[in-house]
Write a protein that holds these residues in place. Sequence first.
Motif, PDB file in Angstrom:
ATOM      1  N   SER A   1       0.847  -1.185   0.000  1.00 37.81           N
ATOM      2  CA  SER A   1       0.000   0.000   0.000  1.00 37.81           C
ATOM      3  C   SER A   1       0.887   1.242   0.000  1.00 37.81           C
ATOM      4  O   SER A   1       2.123   1.150  -0.056  1.00 37.81           O
ATOM      5  N   THR A   2       0.265   2.410   0.075  1.00 37.97           N
ATOM      6  CA  THR A   2       1.045   3.642   0.102  1.00 37.97           C
ATOM      7  C   THR A   2       1.890   3.741   1.379  1.00 37.97           C
ATOM      8  O   THR A   2       2.865   4.490   1.411  1.00 37.97           O
ATOM      9  N   TYR A   3       1.538   2.985   2.398  1.00 37.13           N
ATOM     10  CA  TYR A   3       2.403   2.913   3.583  1.00 37.13           C
ATOM     11  C   TYR A   3       3.765   2.334   3.191  1.00 37.13           C
ATOM     12  O   TYR A   3       4.818   2.885   3.555  1.00 37.13           O
ATOM     13  N   ASP A   4       3.756   1.247   2.455  1.00 39.06           N
ATOM     14  CA  ASP A   4       5.008   0.621   2.010  1.00 39.06           C
ATOM     15  C   ASP A   4       5.763   1.535   1.052  1.00 39.06           C
ATOM     16  O   ASP A   4       6.991   1.600   1.076  1.00 39.06           O
ATOM     17  N   LEU A   5       5.015   2.244   0.208  1.00 37.44           N
ATOM     18  CA  LEU A   5       5.643   3.151  -0.753  1.00 37.44           C
ATOM     19  C   LEU A   5       6.466   4.215  -0.034  1.00 37.44           C
ATOM     20  O   LEU A   5       7.567   4.573  -0.482  1.00 37.44           O
ATOM     21  N   LEU A   6       5.956   4.721   1.084  1.00 33.71           N
ATOM     22  CA  LEU A   6       6.641   5.790   1.805  1.00 33.71           C
ATOM     23  C   LEU A   6       7.725   5.283   2.753  1.00 33.71           C
ATOM     24  O   LEU A   6       8.714   5.976   2.985  1.00 33.71           O
ATOM     25  N   THR A   7       7.544   4.107   3.298  1.00 34.56           N
ATOM     26  CA  THR A   7       8.445   3.652   4.366  1.00 34.56           C
ATOM     27  C   THR A   7       9.523   2.674   3.913  1.00 34.56           C
ATOM     28  O   THR A   7      10.455   2.398   4.672  1.00 34.56           O
ATOM     29  N   LYS A   8       9.436   2.153   2.687  1.00 36.07           N
ATOM     30  CA  LYS A   8      10.403   1.162   2.225  1.00 36.07           C
ATOM     31  C   LYS A   8      11.106   1.665   0.971  1.00 36.07           C
ATOM     32  O   LYS A   8      10.469   1.926  -0.050  1.00 36.07           O
ATOM     33  N   GLU A   9      12.411   1.763   1.039  1.00 32.50           N
ATOM     34  CA  GLU A   9      13.192   2.319  -0.064  1.00 32.50           C
ATOM     35  C   GLU A   9      13.087   1.501  -1.343  1.00 32.50           C
ATOM     36  O   GLU A   9      13.162   2.043  -2.444  1.00 32.50           O
ATOM     37  N   ASP A  10      12.928   0.178  -1.211  1.00 32.98           N
ATOM     38  CA  ASP A  10      12.950  -0.684  -2.393  1.00 32.98           C
ATOM     39  C   ASP A  10      11.566  -0.935  -2.972  1.00 32.98           C
ATOM     40  O   ASP A  10      11.392  -1.809  -3.828  1.00 32.98           O
ATOM     41  N   VAL A  11      10.562  -0.196  -2.517  1.00 29.32           N
ATOM     42  CA  VAL A  11       9.211  -0.339  -3.057  1.00 29.32           C
ATOM     43  C   VAL A  11       8.869   0.891  -3.895  1.00 29.32           C
ATOM     44  O   VAL A  11       8.991   2.021  -3.426  1.00 29.32           O
ATOM     45  N   GLY A  12       8.481   0.647  -5.146  1.00 31.53           N
ATOM     46  CA  GLY A  12       8.152   1.743  -6.049  1.00 31.53           C
ATOM     47  C   GLY A  12       6.705   1.717  -6.494  1.00 31.53           C
ATOM     48  O   GLY A  12       5.948   0.790  -6.182  1.00 31.53           O
ATOM     49  N   VAL A  13       6.330   2.718  -7.248  1.00 22.36           N
ATOM     50  CA  VAL A  13       4.951   2.872  -7.713  1.00 22.36           C
ATOM     51  C   VAL A  13       4.468   1.639  -8.457  1.00 22.36           C
ATOM     52  O   VAL A  13       3.357   1.143  -8.222  1.00 22.36           O
ATOM     53  N   GLU A  14       5.292   1.109  -9.362  1.00 21.77           N
ATOM     54  CA  GLU A  14       4.852  -0.007 -10.202  1.00 21.77           C
ATOM     55  C   GLU A  14       4.561  -1.263  -9.388  1.00 21.77           C
ATOM     56  O   GLU A  14       3.821  -2.144  -9.842  1.00 21.77           O
ATOM     57  N   GLN A  15       5.115  -1.356  -8.162  1.00 22.15           N
ATOM     58  CA  GLN A  15       4.869  -2.530  -7.328  1.00 22.15           C
ATOM     59  C   GLN A  15       3.589  -2.403  -6.502  1.00 22.15           C
ATOM     60  O   GLN A  15       2.991  -3.401  -6.124  1.00 22.15           O
ATOM     61  N   VAL A  16       3.193  -1.186  -6.226  1.00 23.26           N
ATOM     62  CA  VAL A  16       2.031  -0.946  -5.366  1.00 23.26           C
ATOM     63  C   VAL A  16       0.744  -0.799  -6.171  1.00 23.26           C
ATOM     64  O   VAL A  16      -0.344  -1.099  -5.693  1.00 23.26           O
ATOM     65  N   VAL A  17       0.849  -0.357  -7.408  1.00 25.87           N
ATOM     66  CA  VAL A  17      -0.328  -0.030  -8.205  1.00 25.87           C
ATOM     67  C   VAL A  17      -1.224  -1.245  -8.425  1.00 25.87           C
ATOM     68  O   VAL A  17      -0.744  -2.366  -8.633  1.00 25.87           O
ATOM     69  N   VAL A  18      -2.531  -1.023  -8.335  1.00 23.91           N
ATOM     70  CA  VAL A  18      -3.522  -2.056  -8.620  1.00 23.91           C
ATOM     71  C   VAL A  18      -4.537  -1.490  -9.610  1.00 23.91           C
ATOM     72  O   VAL A  18      -4.706  -0.275  -9.728  1.00 23.91           O
ATOM     73  N   LYS A  19      -5.210  -2.371 -10.315  1.00 19.19           N
ATOM     74  CA  LYS A  19      -6.244  -1.959 -11.254  1.00 19.19           C
ATOM     75  C   LYS A  19      -7.563  -1.770 -10.506  1.00 19.19           C
ATOM     76  O   LYS A  19      -7.930  -2.585  -9.664  1.00 19.19           O
ATOM     77  N   SER A  20      -8.259  -0.703 -10.830  1.00 19.77           N
ATOM     78  CA  SER A  20      -9.607  -0.518 -10.290  1.00 19.77           C
ATOM     79  C   SER A  20     -10.602  -0.919 -11.375  1.00 19.77           C
ATOM     80  O   SER A  20     -10.240  -0.997 -12.556  1.00 19.77           O
ATOM     81  N   PRO A  21     -11.850  -1.154 -11.009  1.00 26.17           N
ATOM     82  CA  PRO A  21     -12.849  -1.499 -12.036  1.00 26.17           C
ATOM     83  C   PRO A  21     -13.407  -0.277 -12.749  1.00 26.17           C
ATOM     84  O   PRO A  21     -14.375  -0.400 -13.498  1.00 26.17           O
ATOM     85  N   TYR A  22     -12.780   0.897 -12.554  1.00 26.85           N
ATOM     86  CA  TYR A  22     -13.368   2.139 -13.063  1.00 26.85           C
ATOM     87  C   TYR A  22     -12.489   2.851 -14.097  1.00 26.85           C
ATOM     88  O   TYR A  22     -12.510   4.058 -14.223  1.00 26.85           O
ATOM     89  N   ASN A  23     -11.664   2.068 -14.798  1.00 26.04           N
ATOM     90  CA  ASN A  23     -10.855   2.593 -15.913  1.00 26.04           C
ATOM     91  C   ASN A  23      -9.662   3.430 -15.480  1.00 26.04           C
ATOM     92  O   ASN A  23      -9.076   4.144 -16.305  1.00 26.04           O
ATOM     93  N   PHE A  24      -9.305   3.408 -14.206  1.00 25.19           N
ATOM     94  CA  PHE A  24      -8.080   4.068 -13.754  1.00 25.19           C
ATOM     95  C   PHE A  24      -7.347   3.148 -12.794  1.00 25.19           C
ATOM     96  O   PHE A  24      -7.919   2.196 -12.259  1.00 25.19           O
ATOM     97  N   ASP A  25      -6.061   3.420 -12.605  1.00 26.51           N
ATOM     98  CA  ASP A  25      -5.254   2.647 -11.665  1.00 26.51           C
ATOM     99  C   ASP A  25      -5.270   3.303 -10.294  1.00 26.51           C
ATOM    100  O   ASP A  25      -5.641   4.478 -10.151  1.00 26.51           O
ATOM    101  N   LEU A  26      -4.852   2.549  -9.288  1.00 26.83           N
ATOM    102  CA  LEU A  26      -4.920   3.026  -7.904  1.00 26.83           C
ATOM    103  C   LEU A  26      -3.677   2.634  -7.118  1.00 26.83           C
ATOM    104  O   LEU A  26      -3.187   1.506  -7.231  1.00 26.83           O
ATOM    105  N   LEU A  27      -3.164   3.588  -6.336  1.00 24.32           N
ATOM    106  CA  LEU A  27      -2.202   3.274  -5.280  1.00 24.32           C
ATOM    107  C   LEU A  27      -3.009   3.261  -3.993  1.00 24.32           C
ATOM    108  O   LEU A  27      -3.384   4.315  -3.469  1.00 24.32           O
ATOM    109  N   PRO A  28      -3.333   2.090  -3.469  1.00 24.84           N
ATOM    110  CA  PRO A  28      -4.268   1.979  -2.335  1.00 24.84           C
ATOM    111  C   PRO A  28      -3.629   2.328  -0.998  1.00 24.84           C
ATOM    112  O   PRO A  28      -2.410   2.251  -0.824  1.00 24.84           O
TER     113      PRO A  28
END
Length: 268
Positions: A60-87
């Motif tokens: 989640s965005t917690y991991d994105l902020l607190t872990k150096e080796d976690v990037g956007v492409e690893q956290v992103v998930v698909k939503s059912p509404y035609n856009f992507d999400l960093l949850p």
Amino acid sequence: MATKRLAFGIQKGGVGKTTSAICTARALADQGKKVLLVDLDPQANLTMACGIDTSELQLSTYDLLTKEDVGVEQVVVKSPYNFDLLPAHISLASAEVELVQVVNRERLLREKFDGIEDDESSLTLKGVNELGYDYVITDSPPSLGLLTLNVLTASDFIIIPLQCQFFAVDGLKAFNDVIDLVRRKLNRKLRLAGVLLTMHDARTIISKEIEARVRQILGDVVFPTRIGNYSALVRVRNQGPIQAYEPRHQAAQQYNQFAQEVIQRVEK
């Protein structure tokens, strides 16, 4: 076109901030834009509105902020509404405490958006521009803290939802002072895209007076479109953007029109 980074924020809850973020994201996606929606509010209302079960999230965005080796492409998930999400996850609430001693802690989200390359480990984490997003829309917490500072530092534009009720203008001035401070100290590119009037009821004297006052003070900074005070918008928290379940509703049309105004302002 370089990715446009927008944030919805103000130091107050209950103004339609999360609703506006998700409905604007859907409107932009419907207009052919590739959109990434970012939930940086520990309440994770935006994430749940996208139909995501936070208890099943691996990152989640917690991991994105607190872990150096976690990037956007690893956290992103698909939503059912035609856009992507960093949850978001409730664990994000502890991030402000955990990051107090971190160097450049106000710039953590910006660094992740920009992307990180680690030659020693041959690890490449792509930023939002390399991932091909036209728009990144971030929902910030309804308070001024480290998370909100990260949002403002990582964004190009800020949109302030303003509820058409008394005392709303006072909160607007306070938040505008914060924007000025962030622009001077952390992010010179940050600009106020505009103020979005929400929960507007043309039948009431209060809404009319607040709108007249805000437009008199701020002029063209206020978006022409107003979002009405519709009970149907309450269902966003459980059913996603209103365009998905009531596409012909007046609120859906208002958010679609608002998205057009956003495009006109930020793509100039």
